[in-house]
Design a protein around this motif. Structure first.
Motif, PDB file in Angstrom:
ATOM      1  N   GLN A 250      14.965   2.743  -7.889  1.00  0.00           N
ATOM      2  CA  GLN A 250      13.720   3.157  -7.256  1.00  0.00           C
ATOM      3  C   GLN A 250      14.017   4.234  -6.221  1.00  0.00           C
ATOM      4  O   GLN A 250      14.914   4.082  -5.393  1.00  0.00           O
ATOM      5  CB  GLN A 250      13.051   1.961  -6.575  1.00  0.00           C
TER       6      GLN A 250
ATOM      7  N   GLY B 179       9.456   7.435  -7.161  1.00  0.00           N
ATOM      8  CA  GLY B 179       9.264   6.691  -8.399  1.00  0.00           C
ATOM      9  C   GLY B 179      10.578   6.259  -9.037  1.00  0.00           C
ATOM     10  O   GLY B 179      11.667   6.470  -8.482  1.00  0.00           O
ATOM     11  N   GLU B 180      10.471   5.624 -10.218  1.00  0.00           N
ATOM     12  CA  GLU B 180      11.643   5.102 -10.909  1.00  0.00           C
ATOM     13  C   GLU B 180      12.394   6.217 -11.643  1.00  0.00           C
ATOM     14  O   GLU B 180      11.783   7.129 -12.197  1.00  0.00           O
ATOM     15  CB  GLU B 180      11.239   4.041 -11.945  1.00  0.00           C
TER      16      GLU B 180
ATOM     17  N   ILE C 113       9.253  13.741 -12.410  1.00  0.00           N
ATOM     18  CA  ILE C 113       8.910  13.498 -11.006  1.00  0.00           C
ATOM     19  C   ILE C 113       8.804  14.828 -10.258  1.00  0.00           C
ATOM     20  O   ILE C 113       7.892  15.028  -9.439  1.00  0.00           O
ATOM     21  CB  ILE C 113       9.961  12.583 -10.353  1.00  0.00           C
TER      22      ILE C 113
END
Length: 466
Positions: free
Chosen positions: A413, A417-418, A443
């Motif tokens: 994480q 975000g992941e 991202i």
């Protein structure tokens, strides 16, 4: 323990290669001889094994020396050719069907040359197996393999399976190969069987009624019936025999890449001929690995104090060797934009990697060397893309082997975000850690920040939590 076996077949499969691999993996030859004597045909053959080299790699070669052939051997053994090294079969084509040699079975009406030869039909072979009082699994597997082989031959020739017949001396080594393989797998207590994709081979082989194209009709029928993934490795030889293919199609839980497993033993079974790549069937024996869910892995890691990082696709395997196909071509008259499109098309067709290098061609023309790496089963699809999307008139292909590190995907994480992290290991040692490009790019686009920043944060998060 769920013990499994994976048959890696870069140069195909045959019954003698299976038994050679089993003996190499630890099955005692004396045990096989003892149990095979129960079949009541021991006067027809002698069994032996030998350590041989195939392209500098050592493997076990299994021989069924038939009584008819032994009686024809020269008195001076020093003048005898080694059948494992010769490029041409030294025995009558109807008497052998080991890897690299020809078929022993025929169907329907016999030709004049073999009209006096006694044959064993399927019911007689089944009676031999049942009467032997073999271990239950061995009997069941052996009957199933012979039944599968007879069904394929019968379908090809339009006759009932019970009318398929084998020349007696040929049936002998077919029985030994099939029952011997089943005995070895039972001795190792294997519960599940997996097989790689099968190479098609090429050329022709001699059979009772003349020459047959490779793959032979029975092999093609077995592949069709069981939807076996196949590919060409560029070797114009018979690589998959009917006996070996029937064993695979009868026992296989699946065909394709190896399943998650912890390897405990490797068996190497040698084929009869020297080929461009090692003519070896590789038998991987081990325990089936459970693929734990992300939540289960996350809980386990948290309990170990490693953090809440989630893990999936963990295959606890050592470094692996796999067969790959390398395709390359030189291009000097194509737009660079088109080359970019070729990359995407090749990856969509199954390529593992694609790259170009600048080159100087004849008459000092500037060009690029386009190279695509893929698993052999995707070779045809990748070649089709190159021919369709470029101006090349020819593609070079080569079959190679590569060592690959065990890899797992972990999720971290970040504040944005992941991100998936690819972790490469050699044994238990981590040797490379890289965030997935596409995760970082997505991202970066969504959050309007640099890709390098996302990449840095993902790496930092992974190191902080380990």
């Amino acid at each position: 323990m769920n013990k499994i076996a994976y048959f890696d077949c870069p140069t195909g499969i045959a019954g003698d290669m299976c038994i050679g691999a089993l003996v190499h993996a630890g099955v005692p030859l004396e045990y096989l001889i003892e149990k095979l004597n129960l079949l009541g045909i021991s006067t027809e053959y002698q069994l032996r094994t030998e350590l041989v080299h195939r392209n500098t790699q050592q493997a076990t070669k299994f021989y069924v020396d038939l009584a008819a052939d032994l009686s024809l051997k020269p008195e001076n053994p020093a003048t005898e050719l080694d059948p494992s090294q010769t490029e041409s079969p030294t025995f009558d084509a109807r008497h052998h069907h080991h890897h690299g040699e020809e078929h022993s079975h025929s169907h329907g009406e016999e030709d004049a040359e073999i009209s006096d030869t006694h044959h064993r039909h399927l019911p007689e072979i089944e009676q031999i197996i049942v009467s032997a009082k073999l271990p239950p699994r061995v009997e069941a597997w052996s009957l199933a393999v012979f039944g599968k082989l007879a069904e394929a031959e019968a379908a090809v020739h339009g006759i009932p399976p019970s009318e398929v017949h084998f020349h007696e001396v040929g049936a002998t080594d077919a029985i030994i190969d099939i029952v011997g393989t089943c005995l070895g797998l039972d001795w190792l207590d294997i519960q599940e069987f997996y097989f790689s994709a099968m190479p098609t081979g090429g050329g022709t082989v001699k059979a009772a009624h003349g020459k047959l194209a490779v793959p032979t009709p029975a092999v093609m029928r077995l592949w069709e019936t069981h939807r076996v993934p196949v590919y060409s490795n560029g070797l114009d030889r018979e690589l998959c025999t009917p006996t070996g293919t029937a064993i695979a199609c009868t026992l296989a839980s699946a065909f394709g890449p190896p399943p998650p497993m912890q390897i405990q033993a490797i068996g190497l079974g040698a084929g009869s001929r020297m080929l461009a790549i090692p003519n070896i069937l590789r038998l991987w024996i081990g325990e089936k690995a459970e693929v734990r869910s992300q939540k289960e892995e996350g809980r386990g890691k948290k309990e170990e104090g490693i953090g809440e990082k989630e893990v999936f696709n963990q295959f606890p395997m050592p470094n692996s060797i796999e067969t790959i196909t390398v395709l390359e071509t030189q291009i000097d008259d194509l737009s660079p934009q088109a080359i970019g499109y070729v990359f995407d098309a090749l990856f969509a067709a199954g390529a593992l990697d694609v790259f170009t290098a600048p080159i100087v061609m004849k008459k000092s023309r500037l060009g690029v060397l386009l190279t695509a790496i893929c698993h052999p089963e995707f070779q045809d699809a990748c070649e089709a893309v190159i021919f369709r999307e470029t101006t090349t008139l020819g593609i070079r292909r080569s079959t190679q082997q590569r060592t690959i590190l065990h890899r797992e995907i972990q999720i971290v994480q970040t504040e944005y975000g992941e991100v998936q992290i690819k972790v490469a290991k050699s044994g238990q040692t981590i040797v490379n850690v890289q965030p997935e490009y596409e995760d970082c790019a997505e991202i970066a686009r969504l959050k309007n920040i640099s890709w390098r920043e996302v990449h840095r944060l993902a790496l930092q998060s992974w190191y902080d939590r380990t």
